[in-house]
Motif scaffolding. Structure first.
Motif, mmCIF file in Angstrom:
data_model
loop_
_atom_site.group_PDB
_atom_site.id
_atom_site.type_symbol
_atom_site.label_atom_id
_atom_site.label_comp_id
_atom_site.label_asym_id
_atom_site.label_seq_id
_atom_site.Cartn_x
_atom_site.Cartn_y
_atom_site.Cartn_z
ATOM 1 N N TYR A 1 24.968 47.224 38.027
ATOM 2 C CA TYR A 1 24.883 48.570 38.600
ATOM 3 C C TYR A 1 25.354 49.615 37.580
ATOM 4 O O TYR A 1 24.759 50.692 37.451
ATOM 5 C CB TYR A 1 25.715 48.656 39.884
ATOM 6 C CG TYR A 1 25.033 48.024 41.084
ATOM 7 C CD1 TYR A 1 24.510 48.812 42.099
ATOM 8 C CD2 TYR A 1 24.905 46.642 41.192
ATOM 9 C CE1 TYR A 1 23.887 48.239 43.206
ATOM 10 C CE2 TYR A 1 24.283 46.051 42.288
ATOM 11 C CZ TYR A 1 23.775 46.853 43.283
ATOM 12 O OH TYR A 1 23.147 46.290 44.369
ATOM 13 N N LEU B 1 17.224 48.904 41.540
ATOM 14 C CA LEU B 1 18.205 49.977 41.679
ATOM 15 C C LEU B 1 17.498 51.303 41.413
ATOM 16 O O LEU B 1 16.862 51.478 40.369
ATOM 17 C CB LEU B 1 19.352 49.788 40.693
ATOM 18 C CG LEU B 1 20.033 48.413 40.718
ATOM 19 C CD1 LEU B 1 21.082 48.319 39.621
ATOM 20 C CD2 LEU B 1 20.655 48.146 42.070
ATOM 21 N N ASP C 1 19.533 50.687 46.693
ATOM 22 C CA ASP C 1 19.187 49.426 46.048
ATOM 23 C C ASP C 1 18.369 48.582 47.014
ATOM 24 O O ASP C 1 18.294 48.867 48.207
ATOM 25 C CB ASP C 1 20.441 48.679 45.570
ATOM 26 C CG ASP C 1 21.470 48.461 46.676
ATOM 27 O OD1 ASP C 1 21.299 49.000 47.785
ATOM 28 O OD2 ASP C 1 22.453 47.746 46.435
ATOM 29 N N SER D 1 27.731 45.960 44.360
ATOM 30 C CA SER D 1 27.856 47.251 43.673
ATOM 31 C C SER D 1 28.976 47.267 42.642
ATOM 32 O O SER D 1 29.040 48.180 41.815
ATOM 33 C CB SER D 1 28.078 48.379 44.691
ATOM 34 O OG SER D 1 29.241 48.144 45.447
#
Length: 240
Positions: free
Chosen positions: A78, A212, A98, A73
């Motif tokens: 991200y 994601l 995710d 992350s």
């Protein structure tokens, strides 16, 4: 057609490059580590094919991998994906969950046609976008994404569950389906009502994808209040 315009009108769009090759390589290292570690991923791991525990998982899905490996992350992918989610659907978008989906060489097992919204609870704000990031070059023979341009309505088709807690699927007309081949580091974006599918991996290459999923912060709060954190059993929650 501009990225946001295409997403809103078709239900999907793509970028040739979301992240650079160096980050792709870093992600592959973490990705492969999680694939091999069945102990740490237990309870978050399943075979979307509906396989019953054979020697090779045909379509490995690992939910919430950043809970297991927090380094994920913190990676640029991200942040970049969130920036595009906000561009496509608004500044209140946030990461909901995710996942990793891997298709091993020569497994040749398709991910059936489905709409992601069939997995989700009913929410008053239906905005959502999934960013599907290719960590290998993807094309039809190893399982790139296919989409059917969305109509104006946001209906959910009747979905069925594959055996052994496999993927959900639906029946649909595929004559307008479009494949989206990508080089590694590229990505697709699609909303929760857009029909999508991928062929099985019939090649000797890998097909690793990081997905994601974003939705409004207020809807994430609503999900969590109802006990939905995307770590439980796969089921049909949002019926036609």
């Amino acid at each position: 057609m501009e990225l946001r315009e295409k997403f809103l009108s078709h239900g999907f769009t793509h970028l040739e490059s979301l992240i650079v090759k160096d980050e792709v390589e870093e992600l592959r290292v973490l990705y492969d580590y999680l694939l091999k570690d069945k102990k740490r991923t237990e309870g978050l791991r399943s075979d979307l094919s509906g396989g019953s525990g054979g020697p090779v998982e045909k379509i490995t899905q690992i939910m919430r991998p950043s809970l297991i490996e927090p380094k994920l992350s913190k990676m640029n992918v991200y942040k970049q994906a969130l920036n595009y989610a906000k561009l496509l659907l608004g500044s209140d978008m946030a990461l909901d969950f995710d996942m990793l989906i891997n298709k091993a060489p020569y497994t040749n097992t398709e991910t059936p046609w489905h709409q992601d919204a069939a997995y989700w609870i009913k929410m008053p704000d239906k905005r959502a976008v999934s960013c599907w990031v290719a960590l290998d070059d993807v094309y039809e023979a190893n399982g790139c994404m296919w989409f059917i341009p969305k109509k104006k309505s946001t209906n959910i088709l009747k979905h069925y569950a594959m055996p052994n807690k496999g993927a959900l699927f639906c029946k649909t007309d595929t004559k307008e389906a479009q494949s989206i081949p990508l080089n590694s580091g590229g990505c697709t974006f699609h909303d929760g009502f857009t029909l999508h599918f991928s062929k099985g991996n019939s090649t000797n290459s890998r097909r690793r994808a990081l997905i994601l999923n974003f939705r409004p912060e207020s809807m994430i709060v609503l999900e969590r209040e109802q006990g939905v954190d995307h770590t439980g059993d796969r089921e049909i929650r949002n019926k036609k």
